[in-house]
Design a protein around this motif. Structure first.
Motif, PDB file in Angstrom:
ATOM      1  N   THR A 160       0.815  -1.211   0.000  1.00 23.43           N
ATOM      2  CA  THR A 160       0.000   0.000   0.000  1.00 23.43           C
ATOM      3  C   THR A 160       0.853   1.268   0.000  1.00 23.43           C
ATOM      4  O   THR A 160       0.339   2.353  -0.235  1.00 23.43           O
ATOM      5  N   LEU A 161       2.147   1.136   0.233  1.00 22.46           N
ATOM      6  CA  LEU A 161       3.022   2.304   0.211  1.00 22.46           C
ATOM      7  C   LEU A 161       3.039   2.983  -1.155  1.00 22.46           C
ATOM      8  O   LEU A 161       3.361   4.169  -1.261  1.00 22.46           O
ATOM      9  N   VAL A 162       2.665   2.260  -2.197  1.00 22.27           N
ATOM     10  CA  VAL A 162       2.613   2.860  -3.533  1.00 22.27           C
ATOM     11  C   VAL A 162       1.671   4.059  -3.557  1.00 22.27           C
ATOM     12  O   VAL A 162       1.872   5.001  -4.340  1.00 22.27           O
ATOM     13  N   LEU A 163       0.661   4.078  -2.696  1.00 19.80           N
ATOM     14  CA  LEU A 163      -0.296   5.187  -2.684  1.00 19.80           C
ATOM     15  C   LEU A 163       0.339   6.487  -2.211  1.00 19.80           C
ATOM     16  O   LEU A 163      -0.199   7.565  -2.467  1.00 19.80           O
ATOM     17  N   ARG A 164       1.462   6.414  -1.529  1.00 24.02           N
ATOM     18  CA  ARG A 164       2.180   7.627  -1.145  1.00 24.02           C
ATOM     19  C   ARG A 164       2.568   8.453  -2.370  1.00 24.02           C
ATOM     20  O   ARG A 164       2.644   9.690  -2.306  1.00 24.02           O
ATOM     21  N   ASP A 165       2.822   7.783  -3.487  1.00 27.08           N
ATOM     22  CA  ASP A 165       3.330   8.458  -4.678  1.00 27.08           C
ATOM     23  C   ASP A 165       2.245   8.716  -5.719  1.00 27.08           C
ATOM     24  O   ASP A 165       2.532   8.796  -6.919  1.00 27.08           O
ATOM     25  N   LEU A 166       1.010   8.871  -5.267  1.00 21.28           N
ATOM     26  CA  LEU A 166      -0.087   9.149  -6.196  1.00 21.28           C
ATOM     27  C   LEU A 166       0.170  10.409  -7.021  1.00 21.28           C
ATOM     28  O   LEU A 166      -0.229  10.487  -8.185  1.00 21.28           O
ATOM     29  N   ASP A 167       0.832  11.390  -6.423  1.00 23.72           N
ATOM     30  CA  ASP A 167       1.076  12.634  -7.160  1.00 23.72           C
ATOM     31  C   ASP A 167       1.932  12.393  -8.396  1.00 23.72           C
ATOM     32  O   ASP A 167       1.609  12.846  -9.505  1.00 23.72           O
ATOM     33  N   LEU A 168       3.029  11.647  -8.229  1.00 27.21           N
ATOM     34  CA  LEU A 168       3.907  11.367  -9.357  1.00 27.21           C
ATOM     35  C   LEU A 168       3.268  10.399 -10.348  1.00 27.21           C
ATOM     36  O   LEU A 168       3.346  10.598 -11.568  1.00 27.21           O
ATOM     37  N   LEU A 169       2.630   9.372  -9.833  1.00 30.11           N
ATOM     38  CA  LEU A 169       2.003   8.384 -10.719  1.00 30.11           C
ATOM     39  C   LEU A 169       0.880   9.016 -11.531  1.00 30.11           C
ATOM     40  O   LEU A 169       0.695   8.702 -12.712  1.00 30.11           O
ATOM     41  N   GLY A 170       0.122   9.919 -10.902  1.00 31.68           N
ATOM     42  CA  GLY A 170      -0.945  10.602 -11.625  1.00 31.68           C
ATOM     43  C   GLY A 170      -0.417  11.446 -12.769  1.00 31.68           C
ATOM     44  O   GLY A 170      -0.972  11.457 -13.872  1.00 31.68           O
ATOM     45  N   ARG A 171       0.683  12.160 -12.531  1.00 27.81           N
ATOM     46  CA  ARG A 171       1.261  13.004 -13.587  1.00 27.81           C
ATOM     47  C   ARG A 171       1.855  12.152 -14.710  1.00 27.81           C
ATOM     48  O   ARG A 171       1.769  12.505 -15.885  1.00 27.81           O
ATOM     49  N   LEU A 172       2.447  11.035 -14.347  1.00 29.51           N
ATOM     50  CA  LEU A 172       2.952  10.124 -15.371  1.00 29.51           C
ATOM     51  C   LEU A 172       1.801   9.531 -16.189  1.00 29.51           C
ATOM     52  O   LEU A 172       1.875   9.424 -17.414  1.00 29.51           O
ATOM     53  N   ALA A 173       0.728   9.158 -15.495  1.00 25.09           N
ATOM     54  CA  ALA A 173      -0.412   8.553 -16.187  1.00 25.09           C
ATOM     55  C   ALA A 173      -1.068   9.524 -17.156  1.00 25.09           C
ATOM     56  O   ALA A 173      -1.564   9.118 -18.216  1.00 25.09           O
ATOM     57  N   GLU A 174      -1.096  10.798 -16.809  1.00 20.97           N
ATOM     58  CA  GLU A 174      -1.682  11.795 -17.707  1.00 20.97           C
ATOM     59  C   GLU A 174      -0.988  11.830 -19.062  1.00 20.97           C
ATOM     60  O   GLU A 174      -1.590  12.190 -20.076  1.00 20.97           O
ATOM     61  N   GLN A 175       0.276  11.425 -19.100  1.00 11.56           N
ATOM     62  CA  GLN A 175       1.052  11.433 -20.337  1.00 11.56           C
ATOM     63  C   GLN A 175       1.261  10.018 -20.896  1.00 11.56           C
ATOM     64  O   GLN A 175       2.083   9.814 -21.766  1.00 11.56           O
ATOM     65  N   ARG A 176       0.480   9.075 -20.380  1.00 16.68           N
ATOM     66  CA  ARG A 176       0.585   7.668 -20.798  1.00 16.68           C
ATOM     67  C   ARG A 176       2.016   7.148 -20.611  1.00 16.68           C
ATOM     68  O   ARG A 176       2.583   6.514 -21.488  1.00 16.68           O
ATOM     69  N   LEU A 177       2.568   7.389 -19.429  1.00 13.64           N
ATOM     70  CA  LEU A 177       3.939   7.004 -19.136  1.00 13.64           C
ATOM     71  C   LEU A 177       4.054   5.950 -18.036  1.00 13.64           C
ATOM     72  O   LEU A 177       5.176   5.590 -17.667  1.00 13.64           O
ATOM     73  N   VAL A 178       2.934   5.461 -17.513  1.00 11.75           N
ATOM     74  CA  VAL A 178       3.041   4.479 -16.438  1.00 11.75           C
ATOM     75  C   VAL A 178       1.846   3.539 -16.432  1.00 11.75           C
ATOM     76  O   VAL A 178       0.731   3.927 -16.809  1.00 11.75           O
ATOM     77  N   ARG A 179       2.123   2.301 -16.026  1.00  6.16           N
ATOM     78  CA  ARG A 179       1.092   1.326 -15.695  1.00  6.16           C
ATOM     79  C   ARG A 179       1.549   0.587 -14.453  1.00  6.16           C
ATOM     80  O   ARG A 179       2.730   0.246 -14.330  1.00  6.16           O
ATOM     81  N   VAL A 180       0.626   0.351 -13.531  1.00  6.64           N
ATOM     82  CA  VAL A 180       0.945  -0.295 -12.259  1.00  6.64           C
ATOM     83  C   VAL A 180       0.286  -1.670 -12.229  1.00  6.64           C
ATOM     84  O   VAL A 180      -0.863  -1.834 -12.651  1.00  6.64           O
ATOM     85  N   PHE A 181       1.031  -2.655 -11.732  1.00  4.39           N
ATOM     86  CA  PHE A 181       0.499  -4.007 -11.573  1.00  4.39           C
ATOM     87  C   PHE A 181       0.551  -4.393 -10.097  1.00  4.39           C
ATOM     88  O   PHE A 181       1.577  -4.202  -9.436  1.00  4.39           O
ATOM     89  N   ILE A 182      -0.557  -4.923  -9.604  1.00  2.00           N
ATOM     90  CA  ILE A 182      -0.639  -5.368  -8.217  1.00  2.00           C
ATOM     91  C   ILE A 182      -0.588  -6.886  -8.189  1.00  2.00           C
ATOM     92  O   ILE A 182      -1.427  -7.557  -8.798  1.00  2.00           O
ATOM     93  N   SER A 183       0.404  -7.421  -7.505  1.00  2.00           N
ATOM     94  CA  SER A 183       0.544  -8.863  -7.359  1.00  2.00           C
ATOM     95  C   SER A 183      -0.446  -9.344  -6.296  1.00  2.00           C
ATOM     96  O   SER A 183      -0.474  -8.831  -5.176  1.00  2.00           O
TER      97      SER A 183
END
Length: 358
Positions: free
Chosen positions: A165-188
């Motif tokens: 769940t620590l990944v949620l700390r970085d929502l700000d960065l992940l959101g900005r990356l996602a806006e530019q189609r630069l990230v996908r996250v996989f949950i094991s």
């Protein structure tokens, strides 16, 4: 010492590893002395890395470049295929893998240097392909966050795999990356049973916590997939369809799976864990694994190591295909392709026209 006496750890001991030149075995020589308990404390050694990006040409892995901020993993998943890699640093793949960790403290700086090298060709980088980039020591060291900051500054695409769940700390960065189609996250995701999770993955997030990760990422517009890995015969394989459905209902838009892998020192660790926690079915579990590995404990051949073969493995693959088709989880590549065209190291001239950023 039994596994039950090491609460919070996956392995119960430190087995020898294949690179040891000298082995020390305890014997009873008649002189009694107090035995020391294996350490439960986490030790972190800092390392200056000479390179950040690892490259591979394995035909059965969907990425050519990867990056791992940490060596070893405190989550303690007993089945982890990465355990044998700890032997390269003369640590045991057992308790050492969970407690004697290496943090690559200059990773972000080294990554920036590599991305700015003349002639660098952009391809997505898989973060956490070996060990979890959001294991507990990330709270202090923040290496994964530093990597994401570099990727955002360079507009470089990446995938990220975690069970924390620590990944949620970085929502700000992940959101900005996602806006530019630069990230996908996989949950094991391995089980919906909290007790089974505790036994298999003692320090990873709970099943409910992982569903919350998917829900939150999806709500913030970050593409998220679920990886049901590994599937273990007679332990969690019966949950496959329920896991996929729970992930879809939480917001996952893609899915994958792997069959249990037991390379090198993982096999004796896993067998010891089975005998401790599931003695009544341990023999049957190993029998099904060997039936799916050509009669062996592990088959390392490309095209076979991730899926297995034989009746049980083939049925598992068929169940997965039918489930993702029914749930609409089979559209990963078409809907969420990452964009390599935006890559531009800081200081490099950007495109004249701004349409690509809209």
């Amino acid at each position: 010492m039994s596994a039950s006496s090491l609460r919070g750890r996956g392995a119960s001991h430190n087995p020898h590893h294949r690179f040891e030149r000298i082995r020390i075995d305890a014997v009873d020589d008649g002189w009694w002395q107090e035995e020391s308990e294996p350490t439960r404390a986490t030790e972190v050694r800092c390392e200056q890395s000479r390179s950040a990006i690892s490259r591979n040409d394995s035909p059965d892995i969907p990425f050519a470049r990867s990056l791992n901020p940490y060596r070893g993993c405190e989550h303690g998943c007993i089945y982890c295929f990465a355990r044998p890699s700890h032997a390269y640093w003369d640590f045991s793949p057992g308790l050492d893998f969970e407690t004697r960790l290496i943090a690559r403290t200059n990773l972000a700086e080294q990554l920036a240097r590599e991305l700015q090298q003349p002639g660098y060709q952009c391809q997505p980088i898989a973060i956490g392909a070996n060990t979890d980039p959001y294991q507990p020591i990330e709270r202090e060291h923040r290496l994964t966050r530093g990597v994401l900051e570099v990727l955002l500054a360079h507009r470089h695409p990446a995938t990220l795999t975690t069970r924390s769940t620590l990944v949620l700390r970085d929502l700000d960065l992940l959101g900005r990356l996602a806006e530019q189609r630069l990230v996908r996250v996989f949950i094991s995701f391995t089980t919906l049973d909290r007790e089974l999770k505790r036994l298999m993955e003692p320090r990873a997030a709970s099943p409910q916590g992982r569903l919350r990760i998917i829900e939150t990422l999806s709500a913030h517009g970050i593409p998220v997939g679920i990886i049901t890995a590994p599937m273990i015969p007679m332990i969690n394989d019966m949950e496959l369809e329920r896991l996929l459905e729970a992930g879809r209902n939480a917001g996952a838009t893609s899915a994958g799976y792997t069959f249990l892998r037991l390379p090198h020192e993982v096999r004796p660790l896993f067998e010891s864990w089975l005998a401790e926690h599931f003695p009544e079915r341990a023999g049957h579990v190993m029998s099904l694994i060997r039936q799916s590995r050509g009669g062996r404990d592990y088959d390392s051949r490309f095209g076979h190591r991730l899926r297995g073969n034989g009746p049980f493995a083939d049925l598992l693959a068929q169940r997965f295909r039918l489930a993702i088709r029914r749930l609409g989880l089979n559209r990963r590549r078409q809907e969420h392709a990452l964009d390599c065209s935006r890559f531009a190291p800081p200081g490099q001239q950007m495109a004249l026209w701004p349409e690509a950023d809209e």
